[in-house]
Design an enzyme around this catalytic site. Structure first.
Site, PDB file in Angstrom:
ATOM      1  N   ASN A   1       0.830  -1.206   0.000  1.00  0.00           N
ATOM      2  CA  ASN A   1       0.000   0.000   0.000  1.00  0.00           C
ATOM      3  C   ASN A   1       0.864   1.254   0.000  1.00  0.00           C
ATOM      4  OD1 ASN A   1      -2.640   1.494   0.601  1.00  0.00           O
ATOM      5  ND2 ASN A   1      -1.355   2.162   2.316  1.00  0.00           N
ATOM      6  N   GLU A   2       0.588   2.172  -0.909  1.00  0.00           N
ATOM      7  CA  GLU A   2       1.213   3.512  -0.944  1.00  0.00           C
ATOM      8  C   GLU A   2       2.694   3.474  -0.580  1.00  0.00           C
ATOM      9  OE1 GLU A   2      -1.199   6.363   1.252  1.00  0.00           O
ATOM     10  OE2 GLU A   2      -2.782   6.265  -0.259  1.00  0.00           O
TER      11      GLU A   2
ATOM     12  N   GLU B   1      -8.409   3.620  -3.724  1.00  0.00           N
ATOM     13  CA  GLU B   1      -8.779   4.543  -2.640  1.00  0.00           C
ATOM     14  C   GLU B   1      -9.218   5.847  -3.269  1.00  0.00           C
ATOM     15  OE1 GLU B   1      -6.274   5.177   0.788  1.00  0.00           O
ATOM     16  OE2 GLU B   1      -5.507   3.133   0.685  1.00  0.00           O
TER      17      GLU B   1
END
Ligand code: AHR
Length: 501
Positions: free
Chosen positions: A173-174, A293
């Protein structure tokens, strides 16, 4: 006052088919999303597994086909093994992402059960921050292998004899963000993502993988991050991720409602980068996009700075959404659908309590926020083929955008259902927009319903005490006569015009 928007909707001008996973959402171990949100043993509506049925009912109403889990920033410090096995033996851990205490009473098995009850698939993220290849491939084996091996037998021993069959997986994630536990350069991430992807697909060749793109298009490393990551992962990844959140911090609503134009540009840029790497690699494979997201997020920022660290499931990121937020969420949904040819997965972040369409009070009720409605309408009616529409309407300039069309609209044609649905946001804060659409290429349609979300107060919200303050009504005036669709779109409104045979 009234202004006019002309439109041509032709059934032969096709963009692409909508993948239902574009109406996905997200549950992170963050704030009260899990504990006090989906899971609250002892609550009046909780079932034998501790899941709140008032929340499940709202999730089902939203028609969410896939839910990303367990993070978010949380996943980059998470050991999935903490969340399996007897609940009383699970460790309590510090979660460094959100500075809270994680009790691990819900883990992958419980979440898979919850998703099943909600009628949704799980989109599982693996930890590529503090963990790596071994943890990722063990999790795939634990979740998806039928039995007869260490990890699959452990799952069976824990009480889940059938594999969960999780198809869609996020490779971290990110990872471009300095706030991320185990933040990496694009090359560092590209290498570990590739090796994890390869190994995960060797365990289960049926899975699909999402490589991390940038955390948003304003990161200093965008778009080189995408190019580098894709150079490493192109062969094994199926999607590249995009994330974005918008806010109305300076209370400039005209500018705020134009922010979906930023999302359109972002999507177009990432499509271009994917195609550049495809050309460079002489590949026949087309990389798809996972916008996993997206939402409005700003109302709770100040309150979150005051929260004491190391509490268990404190209220965090509890944005209370206004009518104008629902309009931007509607436009963001249209931006996703507009590129149905390339955006195949998307997750509204998040689903319950944390920047969410569904709110609960612990021990109390559950209700729908304003943003619930555009999401529900598109997830119910936005299935089929997105059509290219030709639009001619007045435009405005705002602080950050030029030539913003007052009308944001999109048409989805479902040949099987014999339906066309026109979604439309009127960004004009003062005037009705008179829509006039040429639909002569369709035969035998009639207006089944014209739903409208409007409110005299742009800042109006829904609360536990007043859950129906901002709700849609079906009193729109759409009319279809001789292939000409007309409708008055009220000022600052979200509209759904359903045409059936
Ligand atoms: O959705 C909230 C947070 O926003 C997620 O944990 C993170 O991925 C993003 O920055």
């Amino acid at each position: 006052m009234q202004s006019k928007a002309r439109m041509i909707i032709d059934k032969d001008f096709r963009v692409g088919d909508v993948d239902k996973r574009v109406f996905g959402a997200f549950i992170e171990h963050l704030g009260r999303a899990v504990y006090g949100g989906i899971y609250e043993p002892g609550h009046a509506t909780a079932d034998e597994d501790g899941f709140r049925h008032d929340v499940l009912d709202l999730v089902k109403k939203l028609n969410v086909p896939i839910v990303r889990y367990p993070g978010g920033n949380f996943v980059s410090g998470y050991n999935w093994q903490d969340g399996v096995g007897p609940k009383q033996e699970r460790p309590r851990r510090l979660d460094l992402a959100w500075r809270t205490v994680e009790s691990n009473q819900v883990g992958v098995n419980e979440f898979a059960d919850w998703a099943n009850k909600a009628g949704a698939e799980v989109m599982m993220a693996v930890n590529l921050g503090t963990k790596g290849i071994d943890s990722a491939r063990s999790l795939v084996e634990y979740c998806n292998h039928p039995g007869g091996t260490y990890w699959s037998d452990l799952r069976r021993q824990h009480g889940w004899s059938q594999p969960h069959g999780i198809k869609t997986w996020c490779l971290g994630n990110e990872m471009d963000g300095p706030w991320q536990i185990g933040h990496k350069t694009a090359d560092e991430y590209g290498r570990i993502a590739l090796e994890s992807a390869k190994t995960m697909k060797w365990v289960d060749p049926g899975i699909e993988l999402v490589a991390c793109g940038s955390s948003n298009r304003h990161m200093a490393t965008f778009p080189q991050w995408e190019a580098t990551v894709l150079e490493h992962t192109y062969e094994f990844a199926d999607y590249i991720s995009l994330h974005t959140y918008y806010g109305n911090r300076d209370n400039d609503t005209a500018n705020f409602l134009a922010r979906s134009l930023d999302m359109d540009t972002y999507i177009q840029s990432v499509v271009s980068i994917c195609d550049y790497v495809k050309a460079k690699k002489r590949s026949r494979k087309t990389m798809m996009l996972s916008f996993d997201e997206w939402n409005v997020w700003f109302h709770s920022n100040e309150a979150d700075r005051q929260v004491e660290p190391w509490q268990e499931a404190p209220p965090l990121l509890e944005d209370v959404y206004t009518h104008e937020d629902a309009l931007l969420v509607g436009s963001m949904l249209l931006s996703l659908l507009r590129r149905a040819d390339r955006v195949k997965v998307a997750c509204l972040a998040q689903l319950v309590n944390v920047i969410a369409p569904i709110m609960t009070s612990t021990g109390g009720g559950a209700w729908a926020q304003t943003i619930f409605y555009p999401f529900m309408h598109t997830s119910l009616y936005g299935h089929g083929t997105v059509l290219h529409t030709i639009v001619d309407c007045p435009v405005y300039d705002s602080k950050d955008f030029e030539e913003v069309p007052y009308l944001d609209s999109l048409a989805v044609y479902n040949e099987e259902w014999g339906e066309v649905t026109v979604f439309a946001v009127n960004r004009d804060l003062n005037n009705v927009l008179q829509l006039d659409a040429d639909m002569r290429s369709f035969d035998g349609l009639r207006v089944a319903e014209h739903l409208v979300l409007e409110h005299s107060d742009l800042k109006a919200v829904n609360t536990e005490q007043q859950p129906n303050n901002v709700t849609p009504h079906s009193g729109g005036d759409a009319d279809l006569t001789d292939g000409r669709l007309t409708a008055g779109l009220p000022k600052a409104s979200w509209n759904v015009i359903r045409l059936t045979q």
